[in-house]
Enzyme design. Structure first.
Site, PDB file in Angstrom:
ATOM      1  N   PRO A  90       6.762  34.411 -12.304  1.00 58.25           N
ATOM      2  CA  PRO A  90       8.161  34.846 -12.207  1.00 58.25           C
ATOM      3  C   PRO A  90       8.760  35.197 -13.570  1.00 58.25           C
ATOM      4  CG  PRO A  90       7.794  32.969 -10.784  1.00 58.25           C
ATOM      5  CD  PRO A  90       6.534  33.136 -11.593  1.00 58.25           C
ATOM      6  N   CYS A  91       9.530  36.275 -13.587  1.00 58.92           N
ATOM      7  CA  CYS A  91      10.087  36.771 -14.852  1.00 58.92           C
ATOM      8  C   CYS A  91      11.579  36.514 -14.988  1.00 58.92           C
ATOM      9  CB  CYS A  91       9.825  38.278 -14.972  1.00 58.92           C
ATOM     10  SG  CYS A  91      10.714  39.279 -13.751  1.00 58.92           S
TER      11      CYS A  91
END
Length: 336
Positions: A69-70
């Site tokens: 996840p960014c």
């Protein structure tokens, strides 16, 4: 010949690029049931619908790719260093111990490689014998009709891997949207029905225009916040320029308030299929889930042309390493 695994696989866009480059998917791990089903329908049934935070017994692979996840690192988010999702990048390390890849590729937004979490991940990779290189690539340079900068942490035990060479020419959004006619009966050719107010705004935005045209022409149709932020966020309620690459396709690309996501000429946002085309996804892909989860699957993915470019240089590195091993073996046998 060479197998790969994919963590935080999403709908499988990066996996599709790796497969196009010549690799075979051995496993993929994705928490979202919809995204896992999309992967299963379009790529392989090797996908595991589970959290990548838990290591599974899946055998060994040659390459491990991962797109943790960014949100905690993206400039479009809060960039909260305490976001619990940030720690998920470190879950890659136990997987490396289990599946024993020779190459690891971790994809994320560019700020990720300047974070404390990346430093911990890099230290874990080096301690396991990997040499690390970082590529900050723009998808538009590799055949994607979209501006999208991503960072690839490339860890290798087979020697340095050459950075992908950019394509000679760039692809426009118009080429992706119009060169092949869309199937009007395609269930993916869907967009939300606009409200009366939205339709009035759409009808007044000229080609390549945006909210600034509405502020100038019909300020009474504009919320006070538009006047307050002035020249900021000028791409919202903007039409895509068909002669240029599109802006980054986000998960919210069917919301005109989130960017330049209006159709170049029609009074609507782009459809799910059109958004997928801007990510390099073939029209025969079918996505599982309702419209917003599908938009998330599209917007979260690595554009397939970019994934293919990365995959090809890794494939070339494996071929070169194999050829080198054969040469060395031949010399040893000759000396004997």
């Amino acid at each position: 010949m060479w197998k790969f695994g994919d963590l935080y696989a999403g709908a499988g866009l990066f996996s599709s690029g790796m497969k196009s480059a010549g690799f075979t998917p051995a496993f993929a791990v994705e928490l979202s049931a919809d995204a896992a089903q999309t992967y299963r329908q379009n790529l392989s049934d090797c996908v595991i619908n589970a959290s990548a935070a838990e290591v599974h017994d899946v055998g060994t692979v040659d390459v491990l790719i991962a797109g943790p996840p960014c949100q905690g690192f993206s400039t479009l988010g809060r960039r909260d260093p305490l976001d619990v999702r940030n720690d998920l990048c470190l879950a890659i390390l136990p997987w490396i111990d289990r599946v024993e890849p020779k190459v690891v590729v971790v994809e994320n937004v560019p700020p990720f490689v300047r974070s404390a979490h990346w430093a911990m991940l890099a230290e874990g990779l080096r301690s396991r014998g990997f040499e690390i290189d970082v590529w900050e690539l723009d998808a538009v340079d590799y055949g994607t009709p979209q501006l999208r900068k991503r960072a690839f942490t490339v860890a290798s035990t087979i020697g340095q891997i050459a950075r992908p060479v950019p394509a000679v020419s760039k692809t426009s959004a118009g080429a992706a949207l119009f060169d092949i006619p869309l199937d009007a009966h395609d269930p993916m050719h869907y967009w939300p029905v606009p409200s009366d107010l939205a339709m009035r705004r759409f009808s007044l935005i000229p080609p390549n225009g945006d909210k600034r045209d509405l502020l100038r022409l019909v300020p009474e149709l504009c919320p006070p916040s538009w006047k307050q932020i002035g020249c900021q966020a000028t791409d919202v309620w903007g039409r895509i320029d068909p002669s240029a690459p599109a802006n980054t396709i986000r998960c919210t690309f069917q919301n005109p308030s989130k960017g330049r996501y209006l159709h170049p000429f029609e009074n609507r946002v782009i459809s799910l299929r059109e958004g997928a085309r801007l990510q390099g996804v073939p029209d025969d892909w079918i996505f599982a889930g309702k419209p917003y989860p599908v938009a998330r699957q599209i917007g979260n993915g690595v554009p397939i042309p970019l994934g293919t470019a990365v995959g090809r240089v890794i494939y070339d590195a494996f071929e070169a390493a194999t050829a080198s091993d054969v040469t060395v073996s031949s010399k040893v046998l000759a000396a004997a």
